[in-house]
Design a protein around this motif. Structure first.
Motif, PDB file in Angstrom:
ATOM      1  N   SER A 109      39.594  28.111  39.676  1.00  0.00           N
ATOM      2  CA  SER A 109      39.541  29.023  38.534  1.00  0.00           C
ATOM      3  C   SER A 109      39.144  28.284  37.252  1.00  0.00           C
ATOM      4  CB  SER A 109      40.898  29.717  38.361  1.00  0.00           C
ATOM      5  OG  SER A 109      41.936  28.757  38.209  1.00  0.00           O
ATOM      6  N   TYR A 134      39.022  32.305  45.642  1.00  0.00           N
ATOM      7  CA  TYR A 134      39.336  33.587  46.273  1.00  0.00           C
ATOM      8  C   TYR A 134      39.888  33.388  47.684  1.00  0.00           C
ATOM      9  CZ  TYR A 134      38.339  37.859  48.906  1.00  0.00           C
ATOM     10  OH  TYR A 134      38.422  38.936  49.740  1.00  0.00           O
ATOM     11  N   GLY A 151      43.297  31.688  47.506  1.00  0.00           N
ATOM     12  CA  GLY A 151      44.260  32.633  46.954  1.00  0.00           C
ATOM     13  C   GLY A 151      44.679  33.668  47.975  1.00  0.00           C
ATOM     14  N   LYS A 152      43.728  34.174  48.718  1.00  0.00           N
ATOM     15  CA  LYS A 152      44.056  35.124  49.784  1.00  0.00           C
ATOM     16  C   LYS A 152      44.888  34.450  50.870  1.00  0.00           C
ATOM     17  CE  LYS A 152      40.661  36.506  52.382  1.00  0.00           C
ATOM     18  NZ  LYS A 152      39.446  37.202  52.873  1.00  0.00           N
ATOM     19  N   ILE A 212      47.167  31.010  38.857  1.00  0.00           N
ATOM     20  CA  ILE A 212      46.380  32.074  38.216  1.00  0.00           C
ATOM     21  C   ILE A 212      46.774  32.208  36.746  1.00  0.00           C
ATOM     22  CG2 ILE A 212      46.115  34.579  38.119  1.00  0.00           C
ATOM     23  CD1 ILE A 212      44.321  33.261  40.153  1.00  0.00           C
ATOM     24  N   PHE A 240      44.523  43.268  48.449  1.00  0.00           N
ATOM     25  CA  PHE A 240      43.692  43.447  47.265  1.00  0.00           C
ATOM     26  C   PHE A 240      43.097  44.850  47.245  1.00  0.00           C
ATOM     27  CE2 PHE A 240      43.741  38.910  48.103  1.00  0.00           C
ATOM     28  CZ  PHE A 240      44.015  38.389  46.848  1.00  0.00           C
ATOM     29  N   TYR A 283      35.591  39.802  44.588  1.00  0.00           N
ATOM     30  CA  TYR A 283      36.099  39.383  43.284  1.00  0.00           C
ATOM     31  C   TYR A 283      34.969  39.412  42.276  1.00  0.00           C
ATOM     32  CZ  TYR A 283      33.702  35.208  44.916  1.00  0.00           C
ATOM     33  OH  TYR A 283      32.756  34.350  45.402  1.00  0.00           O
ATOM     34  N   ASP A 325      40.224  34.465  37.599  1.00  0.00           N
ATOM     35  CA  ASP A 325      41.683  34.503  37.575  1.00  0.00           C
ATOM     36  C   ASP A 325      42.190  35.900  37.243  1.00  0.00           C
ATOM     37  OD1 ASP A 325      40.449  34.104  35.178  1.00  0.00           O
ATOM     38  OD2 ASP A 325      42.091  32.994  34.262  1.00  0.00           O
ATOM     39  N   SER A 384      40.517  38.667  37.727  1.00  0.00           N
ATOM     40  CA  SER A 384      40.108  39.522  38.833  1.00  0.00           C
ATOM     41  C   SER A 384      41.093  39.445  39.991  1.00  0.00           C
ATOM     42  CB  SER A 384      38.705  39.122  39.304  1.00  0.00           C
ATOM     43  OG  SER A 384      38.320  39.847  40.449  1.00  0.00           O
ATOM     44  N   LEU A 385      41.488  38.240  40.367  1.00  0.00           N
ATOM     45  CA  LEU A 385      42.434  38.085  41.470  1.00  0.00           C
ATOM     46  C   LEU A 385      43.814  38.606  41.094  1.00  0.00           C
ATOM     47  CD1 LEU A 385      41.503  34.533  42.828  1.00  0.00           C
ATOM     48  CD2 LEU A 385      40.843  36.761  43.734  1.00  0.00           C
ATOM     49  N   ARG A 421      45.252  42.112  42.936  1.00  0.00           N
ATOM     50  CA  ARG A 421      46.350  41.973  43.900  1.00  0.00           C
ATOM     51  C   ARG A 421      47.245  43.187  43.795  1.00  0.00           C
ATOM     52  NH1 ARG A 421      49.606  41.911  47.356  1.00  0.00           N
ATOM     53  NH2 ARG A 421      50.800  40.119  48.160  1.00  0.00           N
TER      54      ARG A 421
END
Length: 1518
Positions: free
Chosen positions: A72, A397, A400-401, A417, A501, A506, A512, A514-515, A519
């Motif tokens: 990020s 992404y 993070g997922k 994030i 999500f 994204y 950051d 966006s995620l 979520r």
């Protein structure tokens, strides 16, 4: 103070009384044979592997945190770097290292440079949108989709358009005119619309729940929501008002920020469940349709295209506007595209030193000192920055997922994030300060003529005031509050991306934000409440309370289950509790196999009991809580003896093994089972120490249809039809119960751990459309055949099942250990279709020989998915003899082919229904099926070629040597019995095993001759390398690799002879395995026995009629009980007796007869006493001999179980009593272990009678129909065998003829050509001739097909390995020191490590101070007698796990009091090593770390509240 009673109410409910029966230990019977603790199967020591997983999870925490944070930060930094190059007439201080250290230079950003960076920004935006387009198109192409309504599409279209316009304004208009510090800060105030929606989306139910816990919490949260919205709104105006004079671009900030925040509106629209307004109901329906991925992916095909067009238009418009609206500028952007990324120069100008000012002066502000110098530009810099930007965003992404899936979201997702912008601001301030101080500090890393838009001031105080850091902190805090849901995830492990999500993929420019705002806030459909925890059987007691309510609210609308059923007002939270019914089918299992399954069930019982105890007594919520019940169905469980039906020896062995296993596992005696007479035979019900039940259904084949498939039909209809569908509750509740009810199909010899079941449940929770999930089956056995299966199972799971799972779905979920969803089985065309009675030869092969595969085929054809979990290990016994193995595969091979052909035949229809069945997936199985059919021919050709290389013989001779044994085996299978076929197969397999060792030499010689780049050589290396790599990637199964040698030498037998044997014996529909010799008359039905009896009577009558004329002359017709006063005979021809009378009886003999009669009466009275009081001691009568006759004289104590003679005597006398199989069946009276008798409820009796009448009535074999069936099976066999042999013969003939004529028809292989050098003396020339390997066309095509399959399977295996690693990490709880085992009593969530710790102390022998089943500690031999005598004083009692835990916590309470006194005396010096003490005290940071008296007082008060709550809960339960 917590104190526990000696006995709990749970025990009274289970056993009916607190006074438990005890079993005395005889002095003469104290000796024990303690079985060694086996380190095999599921009980094997995997400590090293567990530690490795723990370490891997720690590394996953750190690595994921670093990648998400670093990705990020880099993504945001590259964005600001690209936008810094867009401002016209900007110069950058140039490094003077090569031009003159005493001089100062600046570089001008040329027009071509600016265009190249605009293209880089365009590419950066288009890349994730292209991924979204590709993903959406793939989902719609390979899976089903539905078109959204126009209104729904319009709203999404509008919001995404606004979001894209805002992004374009931010990138092209705003950020180029802000320094990078302000630009990074500005990204924290793009949450304005979500902040507003969050205020109105806080539902009434949440407020009421909060208010019930603490007054004013709801108002406080609402106030913070309002404050967050105000803070976000301030970002729209601060900089335009303060710095907007002369900077018109800054006045676009309000528009850009508002438009960007519109892109995350959907996640913040939450409506309460109970809605009266029609408009809100319509909005709720609209939101539900948006959540449906079938609409979403179809919508985003067009939305992603439209967003790319919008952003491209924004780019063109920016170029047009910045160049004074000159159309020529736009044309140059496209016509000069190639030059933007090719070699070019930049202008560097020497200037007079600037004493003050910025690091990025305008061109008009600099004063040139000399001429302009051209320097070569880094023309690929925009491309490299774009690549870095794209991959950093993508990795952010992906990781993070990954963090959300494996449940490390708080540390590795939420924290980085929210930390991204502060770290970015700090790094930018540092970098800009260094660059200003020394322009050459980043020389060689960053182009000297490119840099960020640096801020003017670097003094900390001025920086905090001029950059408005105070405002940025408010924006950062408000964003953290708006995304506070990131810190409290409730999703299930391994949840799908769609559940985690809102939108696909994204936005890379604001990765950051966006995620964080994509979520999902509501990622859990339900939360199990403490009051909802109850036994499965308790549900029926509370159903009546729900009936009245349901009558007032009748069912409405569609009855199909949807995910939104949970939103129905009729659904109760208890309906969502996971229910697992373990269902095992048994027949002729051995004692060792029974022990494996019983131990597995005892482990599940302990696991369930601990989870239930923690919730009911400690008020802790366990997200993995489940209800558990076991059903075992015994086929052909009765045998006939002396005209009555009793349980057979296998059921007797199970009952004995059951008690022995519980005693060995827990050190207690298991209460005798409750016997139930049933319409299908009988039922035995055990209650285990953990309060779960084992229901053993004893099937009488005279009353109900036997064999495995019908046992499955039996428990499916009982558990799903009777136990769910007949509940008098609302249909929505039934739908939710069916969705969360699972059937664990098992074999009677399976061995597994509770963790294996939890992993399968995780897969079920992950995907609502998952119909079945299966685990990794490990074969257990000894000998060469077991070794072969060890590697065969490994390869099948490593490559075949893993690939099926990844590219589509698994075709077969084996009945040995698989989990089935109740709703999937209850669907149309599954459970009902499964009851179909075979009436054609093909049906017997597909339906009855491979019932597990057929059931999965039905699930696939109804649109359900089947998955495979490599982490869920189960162990089952495999055939150890050659004959048994061949007979098992004789069933499997034809049924597998039949089911695959059935699926391929309906491929078009199935692919339309099932989203997981695609055309590429079908094509893959077509290739696999072709390889299976032509497999024998391929192996034959391989042997022919190997013989040629190894023995240096010709192709024709090699062909003849190999065709002879195959031809002999085909003739044997055609004309000989199965035993002779198996004998011949064994002989040929042995010969081929020896030959295969020579084949190794042949392959080596072939590789040497053709070279390593030849097709055969490459195929060999690829195949062998793939197997070795697969074994290394499965570290727990690496022991399977040595068995590859057995697998290799048996290839001809298993892939040629076995296929031929299976097809030639396709007409044999017997089971083939676990066959046992049948006791005469035991295995026959009542009808067969009556027919034999009638036949015997007829034969006796016929024999009597055929008595010869002089038969009266034959002797021996005198009754042994008669004698005559006058007797005479004539040479033995005849004998005449006059005045006959009964024989006189000797007095002593008469006394013996009287004694026998009394003894018989005594035994019968004793039997009646035992029925009344099973625990009363029995008496054994002494005896003495009187002239060879035994007379009973006295009584002596007798052991409990020595009553076989009484049972037999009673059987003879009771046979005259009229019996009703539902009231007083004889088999209950004949049980060796006596327990209570109970009866089924009337409605259940009616259910069983109806089910038997409808589907499970025994089939009477008609001799004519049987002959017709046998004829049909033979005809089917002949047809398929002929087709199979012809296909392989044609294939072998074609390939062999091409090999013989390679010089005329071949393909030259381009790799590995051999060069031959010769010298021509005539022309004095060196001649070099290259020789290429000649290949037959069909053979090379076949090799290429197999190579493609190997590549696909290898990729599928790698992907599945990563998925399995994620699954293991998600289910692993870190155990770092003792703190890992503590329970967070404030949050009330159970830590999985606590479950494992409590299992170690919940064993009942520790509670009762028993050493039963424990080996002696090595010591002096003289302690043996003392040890035995000490054991005599022990009592083997009945206990429960709940009682064990109560006693443990009682002892811990005393320890707690002592620890509290020590804390008061010395706060710092207390050492609490006991895990359970730490659980109760919760003292990690409260008591031990207290430094002030007030802190200590607060900690002790909190502890008092906690223990009082625990005392109250446990006292209530007692």
């Amino acid at each position: 103070m917590m104190r526990h009673k000696e006995e709990s109410l749970d025990d009274e409910d289970t056993y009916g009384t607190v006074q438990r029966p005890r079993q005395a230990v005889k002095i003469w019977n104290l000796f024990q044979d303690v079985p060694p603790s086996e380190e095999s199967g599921s009980s094997a020591d995997h400590h090293a592997f567990d530690v490795a997983i723990q370490v891997t999870k720690v590394l996953a925490y750190f690595l994921t945190f670093l990648v998400v944070l670093g990705g990020s930060v880099v993504c945001k930094g590259t964005l600001l770097f690209m936008t810094s190059q867009l401002r016209a007439d900007t110069v950058v201080t140039y490094c003077n290292a090569t031009l003159g250290r005493n001089k100062q230079f600046v570089a001008e950003i040329s027009e071509e440079e600016r265009y190249s960076w605009m293209w880089a920004l365009l590419f950066s935006f288009l890349a994730p949108e292209l991924c979204t387009l590709f993903r959406s198109a793939r989902m719609c192409f390979f899976k089903s989709f539905e078109k959204p309504k126009w209104k729904e599409f319009s709203i999404v279209f509008l919001m995404e358009t606004l979001h894209t316009v805002g992004i374009g304004l931010l990138v092209f208009v705003i950020l180029p005119y802000l320094d990078v510090i302000k630009g990074a800060m500005l990204t924290n105030c793009v949450c304005f619309v979500p902040a507003l929606l969050a205020i109105f989306s806080r539902g009434n139910e949440e407020f009421s729940e909060l208010k019930s816990k603490k007054i004013g919490v709801g108002k406080m949260k609402l106030s913070v929501d309002l404050l967050a919205a105000i803070c976000q709104g301030s970002g729209l105006l601060i900089w335009p008002l303060l710095n907007g004079i002369g900077n018109l671009e800054l006045w676009f900030i309000p528009v850009a920020v508002f438009c960007i925040s519109c892109g995350w509106w959907e996640n913040y629209v939450t409506l309460p469940r109970n809605i009266d307004s029609k408009s809100l109901q319509a909005l709720r329906k609209f939101m539900k349709r948006l959540m449906d991925n079938r609409y979403r992916y179809y919508t985003y095909i067009f939305v992603s295209l439209w967003k790319m067009i919008i952003f491209f238009g924004m780019t063109v418009l920016t170029v047009y506007a910045k160049d004074s609206y000159q159309p020529l500028a736009v044309s140059k952007m496209f016509t000069n595209f190639k030059s933007f990324f090719s070699l070019r120069h930049i202008n560097v100008t020497e200037i007079r030193p600037v004493l003050s000012g910025t690091g990025l002066p305008d061109l008009n502000d600099v004063t040139p000192a000399s001429g302009i110098t051209e320097m070569e530009a880094w023309h690929m810099a925009p491309i490299w920055v774009f690549v870095i930007h794209f991959f950093s965003a993508y990795l952010c992404y992906i990781f993070g997922k990954f963090a959300c899936k494996i449940r490390i979201q708080t540390v590795s997702f939420a924290f980085p994030i929210n930390l991204a912008v502060p770290v970015t601001v700090s790094l930018l301030a540092l970098v800009c300060g260094l660059r200003t101080a020394d322009p050459c500090v980043f020389s060689g890393v960053i182009p000297d003529y490119l840099f960020f838009n640096s801020p003017d001031i670097y003094n900390l105080g001025a920086f905090l005031t001029s950059q408005h850091v105070w405002a940025w902190l408010l924006w950062l805090g408000s964003q953290m509050w708006i995304t506070i849901h990131l810190w409290t995830p409730q999703s299930d492990p391994l949840s799908s991306t769609e559940k985690l999500f809102v939108t696909p993929l994204y936005s890379s420019f604001l990765i950051d934000q966006s995620l964080g705002m994509n979520r999902r806030r509501n990622d859990k459909d339900f939360v199990v409440r403490l009051e909802d925890v109850r036994d499965i059987n308790d549900e029926f007691d509370e159903i009546e309370e729900d009936v009245a309510l349901d009558e007032k609210h009748p069912a409405k609308g569609n009855t199909e289950f949807m995910s939104n059923t949970l939103l129905s007002e009729h659904v109760q939270p208890m309906d969502s509790i996971t229910r697992v019914y373990a269902c095992a089918t048994m027949w002729h299992e051995t004692r060792e196999e029974m022990i494996c399954m019983i131990k597995s069930l005892l482990r599940m019982d302990v696991d369930h009991a601990i989870r239930k105890y923690l919730q009911k007594h400690l008020e802790l919520i366990d997200p993995n809580y489940y209800e558990f019940e076991t059903h075992i169905l015994f086929d052909d469980a009765f045998e006939r003896k002396d005209g009555e039906y009793i349980i057979n020896q296998y059921v007797k062995d199970f009952m004995k093994t059951m008690n022995e296993t519980v005693q060995s596992f827990h050190g207690i005696r298991l209460q005798p089972p409750t016997a139930f007479p049933t319409p299908y035979g009988g039922r035995l019900v055990w209650t285990l120490p953990g309060k779960t039940k084992i229901l053993v259904h004893l099937k009488d084949k005279d009353k109900i249809r036997h064999r495995k498939r019908w046992s499955q039909v039996m428990y499916m209809y009982y558990l799903l039809g009777h136990r769910i569908m007949e509940l008098p509750i609302h249909i929505d509740r039934k739908a939710v119960i069916a969705q969360n009810t699972y059937i664990l199909a098992m074999d009677g010899d399976v061995d597994f751990q509770p963790q294996a079941v939890h992993l399968l449940i995780d897969l079920m929770k992950k995907n609502d459309t998952l119909g079945s999930s299966c685990g990794r089956i490990h074969p257990i056995g000894q000998g060469a055949m077991a070794w072969y299966q060890l590697f065969e199972y490994a390869v099948g799971h490593w490559l075949q099942k893993a690939t099926e799972h990844m590219i589509g779905c698994v075709l077969c979920s084996p009945g040995a250990f698989s989990l089935f969803r109740a709703r999937a089985l209850m669907d149309d065309g599954v459970m009902k279709r499964y009851t179909f009675t075979a009436n054609e030869p093909r049906h017997y092969v597909q339906y009855d020989q491979g019932e597990d595969r057929w059931l999965c085929t039905l699930l696939l054809q109804q649109g359900y998915r089947v998955e495979y979990s490599a982490a869920s290990d189960a162990y089952t016994h495999c055939p150890e003899s050659f004959d048994e193995f061949y007979n098992q595969r004789r069933r499997w091979v034809p049924s597998t082919m039949a089911n695959i052909f059935d699926l391929l035949g309906s491929a078009k229809k199935t692919s339309q229904i099932n989203d997981n069945i695609s055309l590429p997936y079908i094509f893959y199985h077509v290739i696999m099926m072709a390889g299976s059919i032509l497999g024998p021919g391929t192996i034959f050709l391989m042997l022919v070629g190997a013989f040629v290389s190894a023995f240096k013989i010709g192709n024709m001779v090699s062909f003849e040597y190999n065709i002879i044994p195959v031809f002999i085996f085909i003739l044997t299978c055609s004309f000989c019995s199965s035993k002779i076929q198996l004998f011949m197969a064994m002989i040929i397999s042995t010969v081929y095993g020896l030959v295969m060792m020579a084949v190794v030499v042949g392959i080596a010689l072939q590789i040497k001759e053709d070279g390593p780049l030849a097709p055969a050589s490459m195929f060999f290396f690829v195949f062998a390398g793939e197997l070795i790599i697969a074994g290394l990637l499965h570290p727990r199964e690496i022991n399977c690799l040595p068995a590859m040698l057995i697998y290799y030498i048996t290839v001809p037998s298993m892939y040629m002879l076995l296929i031929l044997y299976s097809l030639f014996n396709m007409n044999n529909i017997s089971w083939g395995t676990r066959e046992a010799p049948v006791t005469p008359g035991a295995g026959k039905t009542k009808k067969e026995i009556e027919e034999e009896k009638k036949k015997a009577e007829e034969e006796a009558k016929l024999k009597k009629k055929k008595t010869p004329f002089f038969g009266f002359l034959q002797g021996n017709n005198k009754s042994p009980e008669e004698e005559g006063s006058i007797e005479f005979s004539l040479a033995g021809l005849f004998k005449c007796m006059l005045c006959t009378h009964p024989k006189s009886v000797d007095d002593k003999l008469q006394l013996a007869r009287i004694a026998e009669s009394i003894n018989s009466i005594g035994r019968r009275i004793e039997m009646i006493e035992r029925r009344i009081d099973p625990t009363a001691p029995s008496r054994r009568r002494g005896s003495m001999s009187i002239n060879g006759h035994t007379v009973s004289l006295q009584e002596e104590p007798e052991e409990e179980d020595s009553y076989s003679d009484s049972i037999e005597d009673m059987g003879v006398s009771d046979s005259k009593i009229a019996r009703d199989d539902l009231i007083n069946p004889f088999w209950i009276l004949a049980l060796e272990v006596k327990g209570p008798t109970d009866f089924l409820a009337d409605n259940e009796v009616v259910f069983w009678k109806d089910l038997i009448e409808e589907y499970l009535f025994p089939i009477d074999e008609n001799p004519e129909e049987k002959k017709k069936l046998e004829k049909g099976l033979r005809e089917m066999r002949n047809k398929y065998v002929f087709a199979f042999i012809m296909l392989n013969s044609l294939f072998v003939l074609a390939i062999f003829l091409l090999q013989l004529n390679q010089d005329q028809m071949h393909i030259s292989w381009p790799l590995g050509a051999k060069s031959y050098i010769s010298f021509n003396s005539t022309s004095n020339e060196i001649v070099i001739v290259k020789s290429y390997l000649s290949l037959e066309p069909i053979g090379i095509l076949f090799v290429l097909f197999f190579a493609v399959i190997l590549v696909i399977q290898f990729i599928g295996m790698i992907m599945h390995r990563l998925s399995t690693l994620s699954h293991l990490l998600a289910s692993t709880t870190l155990r770092i020191g003792s703190k890992s085992s503590e329970i967070d009593l404030n949050n009330g969530i159970v830590n999985e490590s606590v479950i494992e710790d409590l299992k170690k102390i919940a064993r009942l022998p520790d509670v009762n101070n028993l050493d039963m089943g424990k080996p002696q500690v090595s010591g002096p031999r003289k302690t043996t007698i003392a040890h035995l005598l000490q054991r005599a004083d022990k009592e083997l009692t009945v206990g429960t796990i709940a009682e064990s835990l109560n006693n443990v916590f009682e002892s811990v309470t005393d320890t707690k009091d002592k620890c509290m006194r020590e804390v008061c005396e010395d706060v710092v010096g207390v050492q609490l090593d006991n895990v359970i003490v730490r659980v109760l005290l919760n003292s990690d940071d409260a008591i031990l770390m207290a430094e002030k008296e007030s802190d200590l007082r607060d900690a002790l008060n909190h502890l008092s509240v906690v223990t009082d709550r625990m005392d109250l809960r446990i006292n209530d339960s007692i």
